[in-house]
Structure formats: C-alpha cells, structure tokens
Design a protein around this motif. Sequence first.
Motif, mmCIF file in Angstrom:
data_model
loop_
_atom_site.group_PDB
_atom_site.id
_atom_site.type_symbol
_atom_site.label_atom_id
_atom_site.label_comp_id
_atom_site.label_asym_id
_atom_site.label_seq_id
_atom_site.Cartn_x
_atom_site.Cartn_y
_atom_site.Cartn_z
ATOM 1 N N LYS A 1 53.235 91.392 42.997
ATOM 2 C CA LYS A 1 53.448 91.441 41.575
ATOM 3 C C LYS A 1 53.103 92.823 40.934
ATOM 4 N N ARG B 1 56.154 82.977 49.366
ATOM 5 C CA ARG B 1 56.306 81.388 49.256
ATOM 6 C C ARG B 1 57.439 81.020 50.020
ATOM 7 N N SER C 1 60.907 83.858 44.971
ATOM 8 C CA SER C 1 60.158 84.381 43.669
ATOM 9 C C SER C 1 60.951 85.718 43.422
ATOM 10 N N GLU D 1 59.668 83.255 35.461
ATOM 11 C CA GLU D 1 58.633 82.793 36.306
ATOM 12 C C GLU D 1 57.966 81.802 36.001
ATOM 13 N N GLU D 2 57.938 81.059 34.715
ATOM 14 C CA GLU D 2 57.573 79.832 34.548
ATOM 15 C C GLU D 2 58.344 78.615 35.338
ATOM 16 N N GLU E 1 59.935 79.271 38.212
ATOM 17 C CA GLU E 1 59.625 79.465 39.572
ATOM 18 C C GLU E 1 58.333 78.736 39.801
ATOM 19 N N ASN E 2 57.246 79.157 39.133
ATOM 20 C CA ASN E 2 56.103 78.566 39.339
ATOM 21 C C ASN E 2 56.035 77.025 39.392
ATOM 22 N N SER F 1 55.404 74.457 42.803
ATOM 23 C CA SER F 1 54.319 73.740 42.862
ATOM 24 C C SER F 1 54.368 72.351 43.353
#
Length: 552
Positions: free
Chosen positions: A126, A229, A295, A301-302, A304-305, A309
């Motif tokens: 990052k 990931r 990623s 990004e929200e 993807e996360n 999860s």
Amino acid sequence: MKIKQFFVGLLLFFQFITYAQNIKKEVLFTIDDKTYYTDEFSRVYNKNLDLVKDESQKDLTQYLELFVGYKLKIHKANKLGLQNGEAYINELNSYRTQLSKNYLTDSKVTKELVEEGYNRSLKEIKASHILITVDENASAADTLIAYNKIKSIHDRALKGEDFGKLAEELSEDPSAKENKGDLGYFSAFRMVYAFESAAYKTPKGKISNPIRTRFGYHIVKVDDVRDNRGEITVEHIMILNPKDATTEESEKAKNKIQDIYQKIQQGENFEELAKQFSDDKSSSPKGGLLNRFGSGQLSSEEFENAAFSLTIQKPISAPFQSEFGWHIVKLIEKHPVKPFEEVKSELENKVGKDDRSRLIANSLNEKLRKKYAVKRDNKLYKASAKTVTDDFYENKWELPAVTKPFDGKLFVIQEKTITGTDFLNYVKEQQQAGIKLKPINKLVDNLYEKFLDTKLNNYYNDNLELEFPDFANVIEEYRDGLLLFDLMEKEIWEKSKTDSIGLQAFYEGRKLEYTWKNRVNATVASSTNIEVIKKHKKCLNKMLILNKLKKN
C-alpha cells in the motif's frame, strides 16, 4: 492442430530429433552430388534408440536402409523444386521465427526477473506517491528542472511534512487532488517496473529516493505491506447513491438495500434479487456475477475489503457503503496465489510484455557488442549525421539527393558490411515514431545506438545455425519434414483425388474383392413354448407356398 503440423511433428519425433554429441564426421553415402555424413546418421540413430521398444527395429543395417530411403525422398522433393514453394517457405520461416525466440534472449536475466516477479507477487504494497511530470526525451535543462522540483519535495517530506498534503498541493498526478497520492494496495506487474521496484525496496513507513519512469519523477511512501490475498470471485447487488444525492434520496437508497438484505435473510435467491434490483447493469443480468479480481484492481478499496473478508461460514456480507452506493456481496470462490511452477509460463509472458523486457534486451545487446566488437568509421558517421536536420521533428526530412558519398563502410559485423546509407535509411524510417529528443545531434547519436543494436541482433539471428548446432539440426529436420509432407501430397494425395482414370482402373481391378458372398434372407423366431413354435411354423409354410404361387 493442422494435419501438416501433426504429420511433421511425428516425423521429428520418430525420426529426426536433435541429439548433440561428438561424432567423427565421415562420408556415409551420396545421392547425386549431395553428401550425407556419419555424424547425422549416428545422432539420429542414437536418439531414436531410446524411443524404440521393439528390439528388431534397433538393427543398424535396417535403420540405415530407412535413413537412405528417407533421404532419397527428400532428394526427390528438392529436384521437383518443392523447396521453392511460397507456402513452404512461409511455413518454414514461421517455424524458425518461433524457435529462435529461445535464442534471442538472455535466459539468465529472464529467469531472475521471473523469479523476482513471483516473489514480489507474494506481497501487496500500500503506497502513496508524488509525481513531477517530464517527458522521457526531454532536454537536459527540462529534466534538471523536474528533478530539482521532486528533490525539494522529497527533502520536505523527510523533514516531517505531511506526505498527503504535499501530494495534494504539489503532485502533478491529476488524481492526487482527491486521493492525496494514495494508490491503495498493489502487487507485482501492476505498476511500471521502476516504480514497482522502488515500492518493494522501500521499507514500510519510509519514503523512497526520487525515481524516474516514463511519466516523470516520483517519490514513493510505503504505508503498509501484507501477504497477497490472491483473487476472488463474487456476486453483488448495488443500489446507486450518487455523491450529490439529497438526504431523502440517500435514505431511500439505504432503506432499499436493507429491504433486499432482509429478503436474502428470509431465504430468497440472491441471483434473482440481483437481476431484479441491482443498479449495476453490467452484472445484474448474470445474477450480479463479477469477473475475478485481486487487490487494487477495482476502484473501490471498501468493496475489495468487504469481499475478501467473506468466508465459507459467512458467505454474504451485510449492506455496506462505498463511494458508488450501497452493496451486498456474496462469495463464490477464493483463488489463492498459485505455486511458482503453475504460473511460471504466465509470468514469462508478463515479463516479455513489461518494462522488464528492456533489461533482457539490454543484456543481450551488451553481450553482442562484446561478441562482435564493431569498429565505426567516425569520419563517415559524422558526414552522414550532418545530413539530418530539424525537419526530422516534422516528419519532413529526406535523404540527400545523392547518397553515393555515404555508401562506404560505416562498420562491419564479421563479414557483413553496413553502410552510411543504410543508417540514413534507418533514420528516415524512425521519423514515424515521433521522437522529440533534442538537439538533433543528440537524437542522431541515440538513433545510431539503436541502429547498431538492431543490426547486431539481425546478424546474430541470421546466423543462429552457425552459433548453435542443435538449432541448425532442428531447423534441418523440420525443413525435411515439410518437404516430405509436400512430396507425399503432390505424388500421392493429390493424384488420388485428381487421377480419375487411375481411380477407375484401381476400382475395376479390385471390385470383385468387395462383392457379397452367397447369402440368404431369413427370419429367425424363437419361443420356449413348443405349441407356439408349431403354430408359427405352419404360418411360415403357408407364406412360402403363397410366395411360390405368386412367382408362378
């Protein structure tokens, strides 16, 4: 697979596969004025010895007869001129081009870059960056101005000024005004190579030295490092919620996604709900299915996360909001990072298309310059270079009306002479590339270096057969295989289709071999009941009598 490729492949596999060893070279036999030597026969025989399981086929005399017969067929193909056929030449050249790729690269450097790329791909970085743009071919003065700008910003960042604010105020990356230089997470092959290297070599929390890419000068701040990931496949339902939406519209979007989530909780089908309600029109017809991603590949990004999860135990997310609206995501499959051997060829392709390929080309160029040790005629070069004017930048430059003064040796590669006129023709061709490097003498010097590397590579490629005996053997074997195929097509397969008289004679001479023998028409009936058999026998007898009466 084409039949010709398959056929030639079999020939190579069973008869002429490369086998390199030191064999004394003596004359084995000749066909007309063509001589065949013991080393070729020995190489082919010994290689095929491991492929033959039937001991009787290992007899040396018998194999020699096969070898001679094969060469007689090739000799006949050459006498018929089949080697001059356009299709034959094109296919042989195509095969040579494909095979030569393994020799026209620095395998050691390629291997190192592939392994480096894989090792980097195991981590995700990052990072944030600040960019000062400058063209690759900018003048030295403009380059220095850009460097001084990025160096000044770098000094301020090292002294503790907020990196995000510096990016927002000073970066020439247009997106920095909104994201403060934040690039999110990325892995290998997602950024240009120089930038990627800076990111992977900079420790977490540190700022890199200024680095140059084709976009300009950057400084990179590494904010985080984590394990890769992998990739993921998901379905989603989205309800749009634009940034300029009113409070009422935002509340309506939130309530709608909550209602959909409740339906899912009650057991309604996710895919059908996506088709009915999702505002993502590209995925809703497919039940919300998205292409697999990793990623940094999506713009949220929200999202993807939230997707990463999810687990098998909890495959559907609660509603969450991104900059695009509200989402519910369903896990379909997680794709972990594959072992090196499974992705090796894919990585080799990526390296070949990436900026890394320049390192491979540069390494080979350096080796070829040492190998051939070219000496330039500087007097002729200067005279040739002076003819190139600023018209080049407008794509209007032409060769001198008289090129004879430049026809002398500019340099020699082994026995091949390259003239000043050859170089000037190359310069003229490069006008189409739109090179803006200034002043003109610097541009010409730059083009000469590229011209020299091109000529060295061409010479090396043209003489691979002399450099690598195994390459020469494979090309020779493929050439013979193609010729044999064309010979069989001309002498057998085409004739079998077009020689109507021959086909008729073949038929007449053999048609009696395919006539029916004596035969009868019969009806067979069976039963376990003797009375039924007797009854049907009487019926059959009556039918036979009736048939006789009809004939009479």
